[in-house]
Write a protein that holds these residues in place. Structure first.
Motif, PDB file in Angstrom:
ATOM      1  N   UNK A  13      57.168  24.341  53.641  1.00 35.04           N
ATOM      2  CA  UNK A  13      56.036  24.055  55.513  1.00 35.04           C
ATOM      3  C   UNK A  13      54.820  24.497  54.865  1.00 35.04           C
ATOM      4  N   UNK A  14      54.495  25.195  53.639  1.00 33.67           N
ATOM      5  CA  UNK A  14      52.796  25.640  53.437  1.00 33.67           C
ATOM      6  C   UNK A  14      52.523  24.390  52.992  1.00 33.67           C
TER       7      UNK A  14
ATOM      8  N   UNK B 123      55.721  28.199  59.148  1.00 29.00           N
ATOM      9  CA  UNK B 123      56.361  29.459  57.731  1.00 29.00           C
ATOM     10  C   UNK B 123      57.540  29.723  58.116  1.00 29.00           C
ATOM     11  N   UNK B 124      57.818  29.901  59.535  1.00 31.03           N
ATOM     12  CA  UNK B 124      59.275  30.867  59.799  1.00 31.03           C
ATOM     13  C   UNK B 124      60.016  29.796  59.583  1.00 31.03           C
ATOM     14  N   UNK B 125      59.785  28.170  59.821  1.00 31.03           N
ATOM     15  CA  UNK B 125      61.402  27.669  59.656  1.00 31.03           C
ATOM     16  C   UNK B 125      61.432  26.824  58.420  1.00 31.03           C
TER      17      UNK B 125
ATOM     18  N   UNK C 110      50.119  34.472  55.506  1.00 36.09           N
ATOM     19  CA  UNK C 110      51.086  33.803  54.183  1.00 36.09           C
ATOM     20  C   UNK C 110      51.695  34.763  53.223  1.00 36.09           C
ATOM     21  N   UNK C 111      50.636  35.675  53.486  1.00 36.38           N
ATOM     22  CA  UNK C 111      51.223  37.003  51.832  1.00 36.38           C
ATOM     23  C   UNK C 111      52.823  37.142  52.932  1.00 36.38           C
ATOM     24  N   UNK C 112      52.892  37.564  54.423  1.00 36.52           N
ATOM     25  CA  UNK C 112      54.311  38.079  54.764  1.00 36.52           C
ATOM     26  C   UNK C 112      54.980  37.073  54.083  1.00 36.52           C
ATOM     27  N   UNK C 113      54.592  36.057  55.051  1.00 36.69           N
ATOM     28  CA  UNK C 113      55.936  34.869  54.271  1.00 36.69           C
ATOM     29  C   UNK C 113      56.482  34.945  53.011  1.00 36.69           C
TER      30      UNK C 113
END
Length: 127
Positions: free
Chosen positions: A13-14, A5-7, A68-71
């Protein structure tokens, strides 16, 4: 999951994370006999009668939704996803989708229909 999720852009990504249940027949050693998700199977078979299993499942689902919430919160602020819903609610929707797909995969899964559902959910997140 965090690394995925960070890339790059979040929505592709999801999608990659969400399609895993739709690909279970490719990923299992006994091809054609998907067993579903360990956490999903534990939920269906042991929760709520087994308190230890319930705790493990609860932590796992919480961890998924927290990541997922943070992303989503990060990219919502950047305008990549819609702000019409709270990131927490969007993350729960995705948890329910991925766990539902995992469970349905045990009974046989129409891959095209599953991918269409995933794409619909991901498209619904677009700004």
């Amino acid at each position: 999951m965090t690394a995925t999720l960070d890339t790059g852009p979040l929505l592709p990504a999801l999608r990659e994370i969400l399609i895993h249940p739709a690909r279970l027949d490719e990923l299992v050693s006994d091809v054609g006999v998907p067993q579903g998700c360990l956490v999903g199977n534990t939920t269906a078979e042991l929760v709520p009668q087994d308190s230890e299993a319930t705790e493990i499942v609860t932590r796992s689902y919480r961890r998924f939704t927290d990541i997922v919430t943070d992303a989503l919160r990060r990219v919502q602020a950047a305008g990549e996803v819609t702000d019409k819903a709270r990131p927490e609610d969007q993350a729960l929707l995705l948890l329910y989708l991925v766990q539902g797909l995992s469970l349905v995969s045990r009974a046989g899964l129409d891959r095209a229909a599953a991918l269409a559902a995933i794409d619909t959910a991901v498209d619904g997140l677009r700004a």
